[in-house]
Design a protein around this motif. Structure first.
Motif, short mmCIF file in Angstrom:
data_model
loop_
_atom_site.label_atom_id
_atom_site.label_comp_id
_atom_site.label_asym_id
_atom_site.label_seq_id
_atom_site.Cartn_x
_atom_site.Cartn_y
_atom_site.Cartn_z
N ALA A 385 11.20 3.60 -106.25
CA ALA A 385 11.75 4.90 -105.88
C ALA A 385 10.93 6.01 -106.54
O ALA A 385 10.72 6.00 -107.74
CB ALA A 385 13.20 5.00 -106.30
N ALA A 386 10.46 6.96 -105.74
CA ALA A 386 9.65 8.06 -106.26
C ALA A 386 10.51 9.15 -106.89
O ALA A 386 10.00 10.04 -107.57
CB ALA A 386 8.80 8.66 -105.14
N GLU A 387 11.80 9.07 -106.68
CA GLU A 387 12.73 10.09 -107.20
C GLU A 387 14.13 9.48 -107.21
O GLU A 387 14.36 8.39 -106.65
CB GLU A 387 12.70 11.31 -106.27
N ASP A 388 15.06 10.15 -107.87
CA ASP A 388 16.46 9.74 -107.76
C ASP A 388 16.86 9.85 -106.29
O ASP A 388 16.59 10.87 -105.64
CB ASP A 388 17.36 10.65 -108.60
N ILE A 389 17.48 8.81 -105.77
CA ILE A 389 17.71 8.79 -104.32
C ILE A 389 19.00 8.05 -104.00
O ILE A 389 19.49 7.24 -104.81
CB ILE A 389 16.51 8.13 -103.60
N ILE A 390 19.55 8.33 -102.84
CA ILE A 390 20.74 7.63 -102.35
C ILE A 390 20.29 6.54 -101.38
O ILE A 390 19.64 6.82 -100.38
CB ILE A 390 21.71 8.58 -101.65
N LEU A 391 20.63 5.29 -101.69
CA LEU A 391 20.32 4.18 -100.80
C LEU A 391 21.46 4.05 -99.78
O LEU A 391 22.62 3.91 -100.15
CB LEU A 391 20.18 2.90 -101.61
N GLU A 392 21.11 4.15 -98.51
CA GLU A 392 22.11 4.13 -97.44
C GLU A 392 22.40 2.71 -96.97
O GLU A 392 21.66 1.77 -97.26
CB GLU A 392 21.59 4.96 -96.26
N HIS A 393 23.49 2.57 -96.21
CA HIS A 393 23.83 1.33 -95.50
C HIS A 393 24.00 0.13 -96.43
O HIS A 393 23.57 -0.98 -96.13
CB HIS A 393 22.76 1.01 -94.45
N VAL A 394 24.65 0.34 -97.57
CA VAL A 394 24.85 -0.71 -98.56
C VAL A 394 26.32 -1.13 -98.55
O VAL A 394 27.18 -0.40 -98.05
CB VAL A 394 24.42 -0.22 -99.96
N GLY A 395 26.63 -2.28 -99.09
CA GLY A 395 28.01 -2.74 -99.21
C GLY A 395 28.39 -3.73 -98.12
O GLY A 395 27.63 -3.97 -97.17
N PRO A 396 29.57 -4.31 -98.24
CA PRO A 396 30.02 -5.35 -97.29
C PRO A 396 30.00 -4.89 -95.83
O PRO A 396 29.70 -5.67 -94.94
CB PRO A 396 31.46 -5.65 -97.74
N ASN A 397 30.32 -3.62 -95.59
CA ASN A 397 30.35 -3.10 -94.22
C ASN A 397 29.17 -2.18 -93.92
O ASN A 397 29.17 -1.48 -92.90
CB ASN A 397 31.67 -2.35 -93.98
N ARG A 398 28.22 -2.15 -94.83
CA ARG A 398 27.00 -1.33 -94.68
C ARG A 398 27.33 0.16 -94.52
O ARG A 398 26.64 0.89 -93.81
CB ARG A 398 26.15 -1.82 -93.50
N ASP A 399 28.44 0.59 -95.16
CA ASP A 399 28.85 1.98 -95.03
C ASP A 399 28.88 2.69 -96.39
O ASP A 399 29.36 3.82 -96.49
CB ASP A 399 30.22 2.06 -94.36
N GLN A 400 28.36 2.05 -97.40
CA GLN A 400 28.35 2.66 -98.74
C GLN A 400 27.01 3.32 -99.02
O GLN A 400 25.98 2.94 -98.47
CB GLN A 400 28.65 1.60 -99.81
N ARG A 401 27.06 4.31 -99.91
CA ARG A 401 25.85 5.02 -100.33
C ARG A 401 25.75 4.85 -101.85
O ARG A 401 26.65 5.23 -102.58
CB ARG A 401 25.93 6.49 -99.94
N VAL A 402 24.64 4.25 -102.27
CA VAL A 402 24.49 3.90 -103.68
C VAL A 402 23.37 4.73 -104.31
O VAL A 402 22.23 4.69 -103.83
CB VAL A 402 24.18 2.40 -103.84
N PRO A 403 23.66 5.49 -105.37
CA PRO A 403 22.60 6.25 -106.04
C PRO A 403 21.75 5.32 -106.90
O PRO A 403 22.28 4.49 -107.64
CB PRO A 403 23.38 7.24 -106.91
#
Length: 516
Positions: A385-403
């Motif tokens: 990661a080149a910067e602090d970022i939010i990773l999209e489409h994470v979690g059991p239902n692919r609806d979570q956003r993980v910093p």
């Protein structure tokens, strides 16, 4: 008293070490968004972790294959973390196509770390290792070298090298042809083809030719260098002064290869300046394109580097995929016969065996692609990661956003991705029909997005031609030892192994001539 002081010092050091490991563990957990996943003494791609085989205590390099069926399901998500208790850096692994697209985007949020591209920089700056504007410039220059005329020439050369292999190996005089391991054959085949089409230097099948000199030929040097890239990376310069034959041969081979490429590039530049029509090999077309860039042209070092990465990455990837195709064809004779009928209908005579007719080989191409899906040679695509970022489409239902924090390593697990049942139903099954008429931008085994492998059409053309030549005249069968069943053969030889690339490294088959 002295022994007591030493014991106290050792105990203090141990407590500090344990405390630092506990602190790091929680820091790493936060850095990777508290994702569930692998927990081990050392991370899989740390030196320590990679040095030991895959086991319950150590994932090792082969966990992506050995645990592919349940590792993501067990943690309830297609994106997991890998945290060490003792050694290594944390990482996020994903088998999600949506997360892969975000990570592999060229928008600058993620980059390739020099730590994992150092081996490719042995010969010079190159497209594979580049980031940002440098990548865009190199891609712009290299792209014109991969035009339709390149693939027409490639098809012709692939067929010629295949015929040369059959003749040199004496297949036509043997009934049947027992091959204890296809790996040396496919490796040499791909190497010779890259030398011919990549920089216009045909090589004989024995790599030496008619020369009786004891001097190492260019072909032999090329073979030595391509098979010892990792050794070349880790050996210190002083090691080549040791009286160890393998080390000295590697140094000599590297010098011969490097000098040959420098001389070849100089000659091609001089020919271009003199107005000579460029050859159809990729290096010549690359130089022509570079010269048209003016001040943004490629340096000689960049030309050497990009030719080398094409050679080293391209030949190994195709060779490993062909090994897998051999095994899969042998295990599925009914589909192999469908391929044979397809080839004979599209190309009934040798005169019909042309690139123009290759578009009719839907099943043959699909066999190559399915082999690449099941056994993706490039089993990890690593970014930071080149910067602090939010990773999209994470979690059991692919609806979570993980910093995730700047510097966090994210690995696209291409084995996991291509065995993800959401993306590929019944992922363990050989189903070439998945790839019938598939758009090129869906061929995820060559990466995704704008940074997808520039040589994917090159690899597909080469692989399709090889398999068409093979299945046209030969029937592939498993080569078993006395008493070995088909199931035992499959269990033994169809299990992949990760080294520098991933694939099947031992593949015994029997070829039966269809004309007999």
């Amino acid at each position: 008293m002295l022994s007591l002081d030493i014991s106290s010092a050792l105990l203090t050091a141990l407590l500090l070490f344990i405390g630092s490991r506990i602190f790091n563990y929680f820091k790493f957990a936060k850095q990777t968004g508290y994702l569930p996943g692998l927990r081990s003494l050392a991370t899989p791609i740390s030196v320590l972790g990679a040095s030991f085989p895959t086991s319950r205590l150590n994932p090792g390099l082969n966990w992506q294959w050995e645990w592919r069926k349940d590792v993501y399901a067990r943690h309830g998500t297609e994106t997991i973390s890998s945290l060490p208790y003792l050694f290594g850096s944390p990482a996020i692994y994903t088998s999600s196509l949506e997360v892969a697209r975000q990570v592999l985007s060229t928008r600058g949020a993620f980059y390739k770390s020099r730590e994992f591209t150092a081996v490719t920089l042995e010969w010079g700056p190159n497209l594979f290792a580049a980031n940002g504007d440098e990548w865009k410039r190199l891609r712009r220059i290299i792209t014109p070298a991969f035009d339709p005329s390149t693939y027409t020439s490639l098809w012709t050369e692939t067929a010629a090298v295949f015929d040369g292999m059959v003749k040199s190996e004496g297949w036509t005089t043997k009934t049947p042809v027992d091959i204890p391991n296809t790996n040396p054959l496919t490796n040499k085949f791909a190497l010779i083809l890259i030398s011919t089409t990549g920089f216009g230097h045909p090589l004989p099948w024995d790599l030496k030719g008619s020369s009786t000199s004891d001097e190492m030929s260019f072909g032999e040097a090329l073979f030595t260098v391509t098979h010892n890239m990792l050794l070349r990376l880790v050996l210190p310069r002083w090691a080549y002064l040791l009286p160890i034959k393998k080390f000295r041969e590697l140094e000599k081979a590297s010098q011969i290869h490097h000098q040959f490429m420098k001389n070849l590039i100089r000659t091609r530049r001089e020919e271009f300046s003199a107005g000579v029509t460029p050859n159809s090999d990729i290096l010549s077309l690359m130089i022509q394109s570079a010269e048209n860039e003016g001040k943004f042209s490629m340096t000689d070092s960049e030309l050497v580097g990009n030719t080398a990465i094409m050679l080293f990455a391209g030949h190994d990837t195709v060779a490993l995929t062909l090994n897998a195709a051999f095994g899969l064809m042998a295990l599925h004779p009914e589909f192999q016969e469908e391929m044979h009928r397809e080839v004979m209908e599209a190309m009934p005579t040798q005169a019909d065996f042309t690139f123009a007719n290759s578009s009719k080989l839907r099943k043959t191409q699909a066999c190559f692609l399915e082999a690449s899906r099941i056994y993706p040679a490039g089993f990890m695509l690593i970014r930071n990661a080149a910067e602090d970022i939010i990773l999209e489409h994470v979690g059991p239902n692919r609806d979570q956003r993980v910093p995730i924090a700047k510097g966090t390593r994210v690995v696209v697990d291409t084995i996991g991705l291509h065995h993800n049942p959401r993306l590929f139903p019944d992922p363990e099954a050989f189903k070439p029909e998945r790839w019938y008429d598939a758009p090129e931008n869906t061929l995820s085994m060559f990466s995704v997005g704008s940074r997808a492998c520039i040589g994917r059409r090159f690899a597909i053309t080469e692989g399709t031609c090889f398999l068409a030549k093979l299945v046209r005249d030969w029937r592939v069968e498993i080569l078993t030892r006395d008493g070995e069943t088909k199931a035992q053969w499959e269990e033994k030889y169809m299990n992949g192994k990760a080294i520098s690339n991933f694939g099947l490294h031992d593949m015994p088959v029997r070829l039966v001539c269809r004309a007999q």
